[in-house]
Design a protein around this motif. Sequence first.
Motif, mmCIF file in Angstrom:
data_model
loop_
_atom_site.group_PDB
_atom_site.id
_atom_site.type_symbol
_atom_site.label_atom_id
_atom_site.label_comp_id
_atom_site.label_asym_id
_atom_site.label_seq_id
_atom_site.Cartn_x
_atom_site.Cartn_y
_atom_site.Cartn_z
ATOM 1 N N CYS A 1 11.967 5.373 1.211
ATOM 2 C CA CYS A 1 11.643 5.737 -0.161
ATOM 3 C C CYS A 1 11.102 4.466 -0.835
ATOM 4 O O CYS A 1 11.383 3.357 -0.369
ATOM 5 C CB CYS A 1 12.843 6.309 -0.898
ATOM 6 S SG CYS A 1 14.207 5.194 -0.929
ATOM 7 N N PRO A 2 10.292 4.626 -1.892
ATOM 8 C CA PRO A 2 9.627 3.444 -2.480
ATOM 9 C C PRO A 2 10.646 2.393 -2.920
ATOM 10 O O PRO A 2 11.668 2.713 -3.510
ATOM 11 C CB PRO A 2 8.897 4.012 -3.693
ATOM 12 C CG PRO A 2 8.872 5.482 -3.515
ATOM 13 C CD PRO A 2 10.001 5.865 -2.634
ATOM 14 N N MET A 3 10.333 1.131 -2.603
ATOM 15 C CA MET A 3 11.264 0.035 -2.909
ATOM 16 C C MET A 3 10.765 -0.827 -4.061
ATOM 17 O O MET A 3 11.397 -1.823 -4.395
ATOM 18 C CB MET A 3 11.425 -0.873 -1.680
ATOM 19 C CG MET A 3 11.808 -0.165 -0.403
ATOM 20 S SD MET A 3 13.513 0.318 -0.387
ATOM 21 C CE MET A 3 14.278 -1.242 -0.277
ATOM 22 N N GLY A 4 9.601 -0.466 -4.630
ATOM 23 C CA GLY A 4 9.026 -1.332 -5.666
ATOM 24 C C GLY A 4 8.292 -2.498 -5.013
ATOM 25 O O GLY A 4 8.434 -2.722 -3.798
ATOM 26 N N VAL B 1 0.833 -1.212 0.000
ATOM 27 C CA VAL B 1 0.000 0.000 0.000
ATOM 28 C C VAL B 1 0.864 1.256 0.000
ATOM 29 O O VAL B 1 0.457 2.298 0.492
ATOM 30 C CB VAL B 1 -0.974 0.019 1.214
ATOM 31 C CG1 VAL B 1 -2.094 -0.961 1.021
ATOM 32 C CG2 VAL B 1 -0.249 -0.258 2.517
ATOM 33 N N GLY B 2 2.079 1.139 -0.558
ATOM 34 C CA GLY B 2 3.013 2.265 -0.459
ATOM 35 C C GLY B 2 3.097 3.156 -1.687
ATOM 36 O O GLY B 2 3.757 4.189 -1.663
ATOM 37 N N GLY B 3 2.409 2.774 -2.777
ATOM 38 C CA GLY B 3 2.532 3.538 -4.027
ATOM 39 C C GLY B 3 1.897 4.919 -3.932
ATOM 40 O O GLY B 3 1.019 5.158 -3.094
ATOM 41 N N GLU B 4 2.316 5.816 -4.793
ATOM 42 C CA GLU B 4 1.799 7.193 -4.766
ATOM 43 C C GLU B 4 0.444 7.321 -5.447
ATOM 44 O O GLU B 4 -0.230 8.339 -5.314
ATOM 45 C CB GLU B 4 2.779 8.151 -5.454
ATOM 46 C CG GLU B 4 3.946 8.505 -4.568
ATOM 47 C CD GLU B 4 4.741 9.675 -5.132
ATOM 48 O OE1 GLU B 4 4.135 10.632 -5.635
ATOM 49 O OE2 GLU B 4 5.969 9.595 -5.077
ATOM 50 N N PHE C 1 -0.564 -9.073 -1.824
ATOM 51 C CA PHE C 1 -1.654 -8.419 -2.563
ATOM 52 C C PHE C 1 -1.259 -7.008 -2.958
ATOM 53 O O PHE C 1 -0.674 -6.287 -2.152
ATOM 54 C CB PHE C 1 -2.909 -8.291 -1.676
ATOM 55 C CG PHE C 1 -3.466 -9.600 -1.256
ATOM 56 C CD1 PHE C 1 -4.478 -10.204 -1.980
ATOM 57 C CD2 PHE C 1 -2.958 -10.252 -0.141
ATOM 58 C CE1 PHE C 1 -4.990 -11.428 -1.603
ATOM 59 C CE2 PHE C 1 -3.460 -11.481 0.242
ATOM 60 C CZ PHE C 1 -4.471 -12.070 -0.487
ATOM 61 N N ASN C 2 -1.613 -6.627 -4.148
ATOM 62 C CA ASN C 2 -1.592 -5.204 -4.480
ATOM 63 C C ASN C 2 -2.729 -4.566 -3.695
ATOM 64 O O ASN C 2 -3.838 -5.111 -3.674
ATOM 65 C CB ASN C 2 -1.831 -4.985 -5.981
ATOM 66 C CG ASN C 2 -0.581 -5.240 -6.794
ATOM 67 O OD1 ASN C 2 0.499 -5.457 -6.253
ATOM 68 N ND2 ASN C 2 -0.724 -5.214 -8.103
ATOM 69 N N GLY C 3 -2.461 -3.417 -3.105
ATOM 70 C CA GLY C 3 -3.477 -2.802 -2.250
ATOM 71 C C GLY C 3 -4.487 -1.973 -3.008
ATOM 72 O O GLY C 3 -5.110 -1.072 -2.432
ATOM 73 N N GLY D 1 10.841 -5.148 -3.685
ATOM 74 C CA GLY D 1 11.696 -4.514 -2.671
ATOM 75 C C GLY D 1 10.926 -4.306 -1.371
ATOM 76 O O GLY D 1 11.469 -4.484 -0.274
ATOM 77 N N ALA D 2 9.648 -3.956 -1.483
ATOM 78 C CA ALA D 2 8.825 -3.728 -0.294
ATOM 79 C C ALA D 2 8.607 -5.034 0.476
ATOM 80 O O ALA D 2 8.605 -5.040 1.716
ATOM 81 C CB ALA D 2 7.477 -3.138 -0.706
ATOM 82 N N VAL D 3 8.449 -6.130 -0.237
ATOM 83 C CA VAL D 3 8.251 -7.426 0.440
ATOM 84 C C VAL D 3 9.559 -7.855 1.119
ATOM 85 O O VAL D 3 9.562 -8.304 2.268
ATOM 86 C CB VAL D 3 7.748 -8.495 -0.565
ATOM 87 C CG1 VAL D 3 7.661 -9.855 0.090
ATOM 88 C CG2 VAL D 3 6.370 -8.093 -1.097
HETATM 89 P P1 GTP Z 1 0.498 4.699 -10.027
HETATM 90 O O1 GTP Z 1 1.490 5.745 -9.589
HETATM 91 O O2 GTP Z 1 -0.783 5.312 -10.450
HETATM 92 O O3 GTP Z 1 1.040 3.721 -11.007
HETATM 93 O O4 GTP Z 1 0.067 3.846 -8.728
HETATM 94 P P2 GTP Z 1 0.967 3.061 -7.665
HETATM 95 O O5 GTP Z 1 2.103 3.898 -7.227
HETATM 96 O O6 GTP Z 1 0.056 2.630 -6.579
HETATM 97 O O7 GTP Z 1 1.546 1.849 -8.471
HETATM 98 P P3 GTP Z 1 0.824 0.492 -8.886
HETATM 99 O O8 GTP Z 1 -0.606 0.740 -9.190
HETATM 100 O O9 GTP Z 1 1.636 -0.139 -9.924
HETATM 101 O O10 GTP Z 1 0.977 -0.360 -7.569
HETATM 102 C C1 GTP Z 1 0.288 -1.560 -7.300
HETATM 103 C C2 GTP Z 1 0.241 -1.730 -5.786
HETATM 104 O O11 GTP Z 1 1.566 -1.790 -5.260
HETATM 105 C C3 GTP Z 1 -0.449 -0.572 -5.095
HETATM 106 O O12 GTP Z 1 -1.235 -1.099 -4.050
HETATM 107 C C4 GTP Z 1 0.690 0.270 -4.563
HETATM 108 O O13 GTP Z 1 0.342 0.945 -3.362
HETATM 109 C C5 GTP Z 1 1.755 -0.767 -4.298
HETATM 110 N N1 GTP Z 1 3.121 -0.234 -4.511
HETATM 111 C C6 GTP Z 1 3.639 0.205 -5.689
HETATM 112 N N2 GTP Z 1 4.925 0.578 -5.510
HETATM 113 C C7 GTP Z 1 5.204 0.384 -4.196
HETATM 114 C C8 GTP Z 1 6.378 0.589 -3.409
HETATM 115 O O14 GTP Z 1 7.414 1.045 -3.867
HETATM 116 N N3 GTP Z 1 6.295 0.255 -2.079
HETATM 117 C C9 GTP Z 1 5.146 -0.253 -1.524
HETATM 118 N N4 GTP Z 1 5.153 -0.544 -0.216
HETATM 119 N N5 GTP Z 1 4.032 -0.459 -2.250
HETATM 120 C C10 GTP Z 1 4.060 -0.141 -3.570
#
Ligand code: GTP
Length: 370
Positions: free
Chosen positions: A81-84, A7-10, A103-105, A87-89
């Motif tokens: 900072c975001p780890m991808g 749940v870390g994405g922007e 899960f993607n959040g 990387g986050a796992v």
């Molecule tokens: P966009 O900027 O609109 O692409 O959205 P996003 O940043 O949420 O990226 P995306 O939709 O690809 O991410 C899928 C899921 O992974 C979402 O629930 C994000 O919150 C999560 N996520 C993506 N990148 C990271 C990260 O670097 N760290 C963490 N902890 N979660 C991430």
Amino acid sequence: MKALILVGGEGTRLRPLTANVPKSMVPVVNRPFLEHMLEYLKKHHITEIVLALCYLPDHIQHHFGDGHDFGVKLTYVVEECPMGTAGAVKNAAQYLDDTFAVFNGDVFTDLDLTTMAAFHKENQALVTIALTPVEDPTMYGVVETDSQHRILRFIEKPSWDAISTNMINAGTYIMEPSVLDHIPAQTWFQFEQDVFPALLRHGELLYGYPSQTYWLDIGTPEKYLMLHHDLLLGRCNNQSLREGGWLGSDCDIHPTARLTGPVVVGENCVIGPRARIIGPTILGHHCTIGKETIVEGAIIWPETKLGDQVNVKGCIIGQNTIVGDNCWIMDGCVLGDNVTLGDENKLERGIRIWPSRTLAPHTITFDHRS
Ligand code: GTP
């Protein structure tokens, strides 16, 4: 089994709705999206959950605390900072010592996780990836499997002539902890591009779990709106809606106002004379709808006030926003939080207004012919 939710994405594609809240906290039928995910996990007897946070982490931590009030046990891991995704796992490795789910959040699904876990064990897979069919696979990462569901290939955004399947990675994984050995520490790393293809090259057992069940990510305003329409029109087998009811307490709805089709009205809403609310529409808590205003196929966040003779169709309007009289907001427009729109503004064709903006009367007029 434990679960980790990313749940870390922007959430940049969902802006301006994610300017003040993380994507996993945007309201879905008047509850933060993540609450729906926790309900889903509980249904599958998963109550130990790690949340991998980065963007606006306080929002999530303050709302959920240790998870006790929501019937789960939550552990937070915050990235500086975001780890991808991978990387986050890896960053949460200390909490993942047995088979776990990731899960993607931002995905709403009723995928049968219990059966998927059994499938994973049966195949002694290192990773099982949930697969879902899409109409246009050229936009996604396609996953090719053999007849026993073992993954053969990942193809990123294939051209139509290179397509042998329309099954894509649905963003839900079941994994063995040894996967973490393939992810470097403190490095930006993605499952889709960096980890899964490398595991295949090493001959590891990766399986695809195909499912036709409801699946939608709320990554864009269009899809966020679509999820609400699907929920209200009963397209995703979701029970919690009916349990939660359609009309909140303490609403003041004028006897001449008309509510048609599936409409959810939050608590303490006021709906004025001859207003028409046409479903599928959601009004957040404490909203005010002026006289002769029409709202159709829209999501209005809490504490927002629409003036008189406003027309809103197929749009999303943020929290604590004020829309002046006779405004016209159409075709996928998105207004952020705390926006003030003067009278007689006309917004069309997916215009997005950033939070805390004030537009004077008649500021933006879009003519269909221009
Ligand atoms: P966009 O900027 O609109 O692409 O959205 P996003 O940043 O949420 O990226 P995306 O939709 O690809 O991410 C899928 C899921 O992974 C979402 O629930 C994000 O919150 C999560 N996520 C993506 N990148 C990271 C990260 O670097 N760290 C963490 N902890 N979660 C991430």
